[in-house]
Design an enzyme around this catalytic site. Structure first.
Site, PDB file in Angstrom:
ATOM      1  N   SER A  70      44.095  34.096  42.526  1.00  0.00           N
ATOM      2  CA  SER A  70      43.789  33.788  43.926  1.00  0.00           C
ATOM      3  C   SER A  70      44.747  32.681  44.375  1.00  0.00           C
ATOM      4  O   SER A  70      44.337  31.604  44.767  1.00  0.00           O
ATOM      5  CB  SER A  70      42.330  33.365  44.111  1.00  0.00           C
ATOM      6  N   VAL A  71      46.030  32.985  44.246  1.00  0.00           N
ATOM      7  CA  VAL A  71      47.071  31.983  44.536  1.00  0.00           C
ATOM      8  C   VAL A  71      47.024  31.561  46.008  1.00  0.00           C
ATOM      9  O   VAL A  71      47.177  30.381  46.329  1.00  0.00           O
ATOM     10  CB  VAL A  71      48.460  32.526  44.137  1.00  0.00           C
ATOM     11  N   LEU A  73      49.028  32.652  48.542  1.00  0.00           N
ATOM     12  CA  LEU A  73      50.327  32.634  49.237  1.00  0.00           C
ATOM     13  C   LEU A  73      50.969  31.254  49.288  1.00  0.00           C
ATOM     14  O   LEU A  73      51.509  30.851  50.316  1.00  0.00           O
ATOM     15  CB  LEU A  73      50.196  33.223  50.648  1.00  0.00           C
ATOM     16  N   CYS A 129      47.193  41.115  50.998  1.00  0.00           N
ATOM     17  CA  CYS A 129      46.830  39.978  50.134  1.00  0.00           C
ATOM     18  C   CYS A 129      45.318  39.770  50.173  1.00  0.00           C
ATOM     19  O   CYS A 129      44.755  39.518  51.245  1.00  0.00           O
ATOM     20  CB  CYS A 129      47.537  38.703  50.575  1.00  0.00           C
ATOM     21  N   LYS A 165      53.368  47.069  52.359  1.00  0.00           N
ATOM     22  CA  LYS A 165      52.650  46.989  51.072  1.00  0.00           C
ATOM     23  C   LYS A 165      51.162  47.225  51.276  1.00  0.00           C
ATOM     24  O   LYS A 165      50.485  46.459  51.980  1.00  0.00           O
ATOM     25  CB  LYS A 165      52.893  45.630  50.424  1.00  0.00           C
ATOM     26  N   ASN A 192      48.814  46.770  45.812  1.00  0.00           N
ATOM     27  CA  ASN A 192      48.565  45.351  45.609  1.00  0.00           C
ATOM     28  C   ASN A 192      47.354  45.219  44.672  1.00  0.00           C
ATOM     29  O   ASN A 192      46.850  46.223  44.160  1.00  0.00           O
ATOM     30  CB  ASN A 192      48.329  44.657  46.960  1.00  0.00           C
TER      31      ASN A 192
END
Ligand code: SIN
Length: 304
Positions: A70-71, A73, A129, A165, A192
């Site tokens: 769960s970066v 972005l 995302c 994407k 993704n």
């Protein structure tokens, strides 16, 4: 002599193996291991209009046959990419694909204009995302919004091909694929990450600070193969297939399902050389099967 070249939305790749966005940074760390010119292409870490710190830690966790992230972005912003990272990547004889996420369709448009002027080879429009509240996956789960973002990106990208994407976190991925195609996308990339969760049974807390995250790694490969297969039947756009690719056979499966090229991601965290090994494994399979070009694998699956 086996021809390893492929064309993805008009962009000539020396071989079909690229590195997936978010798993390669901007290439600086990996350039200590090998010449990045050995790669078919580099999808750079996802960019936003303004710099972002990303989500609070912990934001990476191991799972059986994969990882959850769960970066959120984290990135230096599109302007810093153009000023500092793109010149670095341009030293290498490979294609540079910028990946972008926006809070609004307008933000995607502004970034496309900047990146097109900066001369990237392709723009990957991330509408998938799972780790941010605004934008992100919200655009990738509704055909009308996916179309709006794609149209805005195309209007502002000039001659640079736009690849959209897609998210696997939908009931029918072909609906989003068709919407992107109808809005003018030049290519699609999928999949993704798949939304997932891990809980520490003693603390009873989710392992990730954001509670949920995106699952990647070998565990998701069969889902990716199925979705590439479905999308390739539904649209006529070229596909960059990804999801759990760790060896040549994985890449060959995605190509047989309909992908023109493949991306290697999570496998690089365990082995930085994974993309080169995938490329060589793919070549071995094509040679064993007596093909003259690796591109002959694309769409070659024979369903029962
Ligand atoms: C992230 O930075 O949270 C990952 C990006 C993505 O999954 O699209």
């Amino acid at each position: 002599m086996l021809d390893m070249t492929v064309k993805l939305a008009g962009v000539a790749l020396k071989d079909p193996v690229v590195v997936a966005s978010g798993t390669f940074g901007f290439g600086r760390e990996y350039s200590q291991f090998y010449d990045l010119g050995e790669l078919g292409g580099i999808c750079a870490k996802g960019l936003t209009l303004h710099p972002r710190n990303g989500n609070p830690a912990p934001r990476i966790a191991e799972t059986p046959m994969g990882i959850l992230n769960s970066v959120g972005l984290e990135n230096p912003g599109v302007d810093a990419f153009i000023a500092e990272e793109l010149p670095f990547l341009r030293q290498f004889d490979t294609k540079v694909i910028a990946n972008i996420s926006g809070n609004t369709p307008e933000e995607y448009g502004i970034m496309c204009e900047k990146l097109s002027a900066a001369g990237v080879d392709m723009i990957e429009v991330n509408i998938s995302c799972p780790n941010v509240k605004a934008g992100g996956m919200a655009y990738g789960t509704r055909p009308d919004l996916a179309a709006e973002v794609t149209e805005t990106a195309k209007k502002n990208a000039g001659n640079v091909p736009v690849m959209v994407k897609l998210s696997p976190n939908v009931t029918d991925i072909t609906e989003i694929a068709k919407a992107a195609e109808g809005a003018g996308a030049d290519a699609l990339s999928l999949i993704n990450t798949i939304r997932g969760m891990r809980i520490d049974v003693d603390t009873r807390r989710p392992v990730l600070k954001m509670n949920t995250g995106g699952l990647s790694g070998p565990a998701v490969l069969p889902v990716a193969v199925r979705m590439v297969w479905e999308v390739s039947q539904a649209v006529s756009l070229p596909i960059l297939g990804m999801g759990g690719v760790a060896k040549g056979e994985d890449a060959a499966q995605l190509m047989l399902a309909g992908a023109t090229a493949v991306a290697v991601g999570t496998a690089m965290f365990a082995d930085p050389y994974a993309p080169l090994k995938v490329r060589d494994g793919l070549a071995d399979i094509a040679e064993r099967q007596g093909l003259s070009a690796v591109s002959e694998l694309t769409g070659g699956a024979k369903p029962w």
